[in-house]
Structures are given as structure tokens and as C-alpha cells.
Design a protein around this motif. Structure first.
Motif, PDB file in Angstrom:
ATOM      1  N   THR A   1      -1.396   5.355  -2.398  1.00  0.00           N
ATOM      2  CA  THR A   1      -2.599   5.823  -3.091  1.00  0.00           C
ATOM      3  C   THR A   1      -2.630   7.344  -3.123  1.00  0.00           C
ATOM      4  OG1 THR A   1      -3.818   3.824  -2.476  1.00  0.00           O
ATOM      5  CG2 THR A   1      -5.131   5.766  -3.060  1.00  0.00           C
ATOM      6  N   ALA A   2      -2.311   7.978  -2.001  1.00  0.00           N
ATOM      7  CA  ALA A   2      -2.285   9.441  -1.940  1.00  0.00           C
ATOM      8  C   ALA A   2      -1.216  10.002  -2.879  1.00  0.00           C
ATOM      9  CB  ALA A   2      -2.034   9.913  -0.512  1.00  0.00           C
ATOM     10  N   TYR A   3      -0.040   9.391  -2.890  1.00  0.00           N
ATOM     11  CA  TYR A   3       1.032   9.848  -3.788  1.00  0.00           C
ATOM     12  C   TYR A   3       0.610   9.707  -5.260  1.00  0.00           C
ATOM     13  CZ  TYR A   3       4.291   9.684   0.185  1.00  0.00           C
ATOM     14  OH  TYR A   3       4.935   9.871   1.370  1.00  0.00           O
TER      15      TYR A   3
ATOM     16  N   ARG B   1      -2.311   3.368   1.926  1.00  0.00           N
ATOM     17  CA  ARG B   1      -2.861   4.724   2.024  1.00  0.00           C
ATOM     18  C   ARG B   1      -1.886   5.754   1.457  1.00  0.00           C
ATOM     19  NH1 ARG B   1      -2.441   8.216   6.134  1.00  0.00           N
ATOM     20  NH2 ARG B   1      -1.738   6.610   7.568  1.00  0.00           N
ATOM     21  N   SER B   2      -0.623   5.673   1.837  1.00  0.00           N
ATOM     22  CA  SER B   2       0.340   6.682   1.377  1.00  0.00           C
ATOM     23  C   SER B   2       0.595   6.555  -0.126  1.00  0.00           C
ATOM     24  CB  SER B   2       1.647   6.599   2.166  1.00  0.00           C
ATOM     25  OG  SER B   2       2.243   5.327   2.039  1.00  0.00           O
TER      26      SER B   2
ATOM     27  N   HIS C   1      -2.370   9.774  -6.527  1.00  0.00           N
ATOM     28  CA  HIS C   1      -3.349  10.803  -6.879  1.00  0.00           C
ATOM     29  C   HIS C   1      -2.674  12.177  -6.972  1.00  0.00           C
ATOM     30  CE1 HIS C   1      -6.958   8.413  -6.969  1.00  0.00           C
ATOM     31  NE2 HIS C   1      -6.602   7.821  -5.833  1.00  0.00           N
ATOM     32  N   ALA C   2      -1.738  12.441  -6.082  1.00  0.00           N
ATOM     33  CA  ALA C   2      -1.036  13.727  -6.104  1.00  0.00           C
ATOM     34  C   ALA C   2      -0.197  13.885  -7.379  1.00  0.00           C
ATOM     35  CB  ALA C   2      -0.140  13.869  -4.872  1.00  0.00           C
TER      36      ALA C   2
ATOM     37  N   THR D   1      -8.871  13.836  -5.580  1.00  0.00           N
ATOM     38  CA  THR D   1      -9.424  12.775  -4.725  1.00  0.00           C
ATOM     39  C   THR D   1      -8.378  12.085  -3.911  1.00  0.00           C
ATOM     40  OG1 THR D   1      -9.246  11.212  -6.556  1.00  0.00           O
ATOM     41  CG2 THR D   1     -11.362  12.365  -6.273  1.00  0.00           C
TER      42      THR D   1
END
Length: 164
Positions: A153-155, A150-151, A157-158, A164
Motif C-alpha cells: 500500500t505504501a509503495y 502495509r508495504s 501511494h509512493a 497519504t
């Protein structure tokens, strides 16, 4: 007598770790000629020889021809990756990205998806989008991580500036 695939493999094995030169191209062309100009696999091997010799301008039309003729599920993704690499080496980044996107969209579960993601990341970096390239590379790695999906994937995208 050895079959066609074995003889092609022998040439590539002998060339491994060394420079692919006119002799290797000639040997591949000779074996490929046995199948004729309308054979996708023969065109793929001819393209690969030129690509490996640092002749992407000669490889691109042969990869395109092989893909038009129709390669099997093992060689099609390889041809796409190698075509995208050659296009990238020629500075044709948008075309490389288009070819990659078509393969990703058409075959999202391909066993070559990670290799394709690697080429996608390189093409984006070469096209002046290194953050998006890093994002693609990170997203390709996420499924192989034991934790932090999760982290990461978030990084990813950021970094790319995705919403998203």
C-alpha cells in the motif's frame, strides 16, 4: 422455448473466441427487439455486441441509454466498465475516468470493484498517467495478498506521488 436470457447467452457462447461480426450484432438486435427500445438490458446487450465488434462509437450511446433506463446490480457495473473501456478506446480518457469515479464512489463494495480498478488503471495509463494506473492496480491487488499489505500500500501511494 428458451427464455430471453438463455437465447442471449447462446449467442455470446457461440461467439466466444471468435470475431464478433454483423451476424452476431444482428442476432443480438433481433432478440433485444423483443423487449423494445425502453428496456435497459436490451440496450446493454446491443451495446455489448457493438463493443465486441470493435465499434465503440456505436456502443457508447447504447451503454449510456441502458444506464439511464436503469440496470440491475449485476449488469450496471458491467455496463459502466464496458462504457469506460469504449470511451478509452475512443480517446475520451477524462470521460472514462469520470464514469469510473462515479461508479467507485457510488458502489465501493461492488463485486466488480477489482474489474473496475483494472479499467481505472488502463484509463489512467492511456491518459498519460501510468504511475497512477500502476498504483490503482497495486491497491486493487493488496486485499488478495497473503502478506505485505502495509508495504505494498505504501509503495502504491509512493509510485503515484500520493502524500497519504
Amino acid at each position: 422455448m428458451k427464455d430471453w436470457d438463455d437465447r442471449i447467452d447462446e449467442v455470446w457462447t457461440a461467439a466466444a473466441g471468435g470475431m464478433v461480426d454483423d451476424e452476431v450484432i444482428s442476432r443480438i438486435d433481433e432478440i433485444a427487439a423483443e423487449r423494445g427500445p425502453g428496456d435497459a438490458r436490451a440496450e446493454f446487450e446491443r451495446a455489448g455486441a457493438r463493443d465486441s465488434a470493435g465499434r465503440p462509437d456505436e456502443a457508447v450511446p447504447l451503454y449510456r441509454r441502458a444506464l439511464e433506463l436503469g440496470l440491475d446490480e449485476e449488469h450496471r457495473p458491467q455496463a459502466v466498465i464496458q462504457l469506460a473501456s469504449s470511451l478509452r478506446n475512443l480517446g475520451e480518457y477524462e470521460e472514462a475516468l469520470r464514469v469510473i469515479a462515479e461508479e467507485q464512489d457510488g458502489h465501493p463494495d461492488s463485486p466488480y470493484r477489482d474489474a473496475l480498478a483494472g479499467m481505472h488503471a488502463l484509463a489512467l495509463a492511456s491518459a498519460g498517467q501510468p504511475e497512477r494506473g500502476l498504483s490503482v492496480a497495486l491497491l486493487a491487488l493488496v486485499p488478495h495478498m497473503p502478506r505485505y499489505h502495509r508495504s505494498m500500500t505504501a509503495y502504491a501511494h509512493a509510485i503515484a506521488g500520493d502524500d497519504t
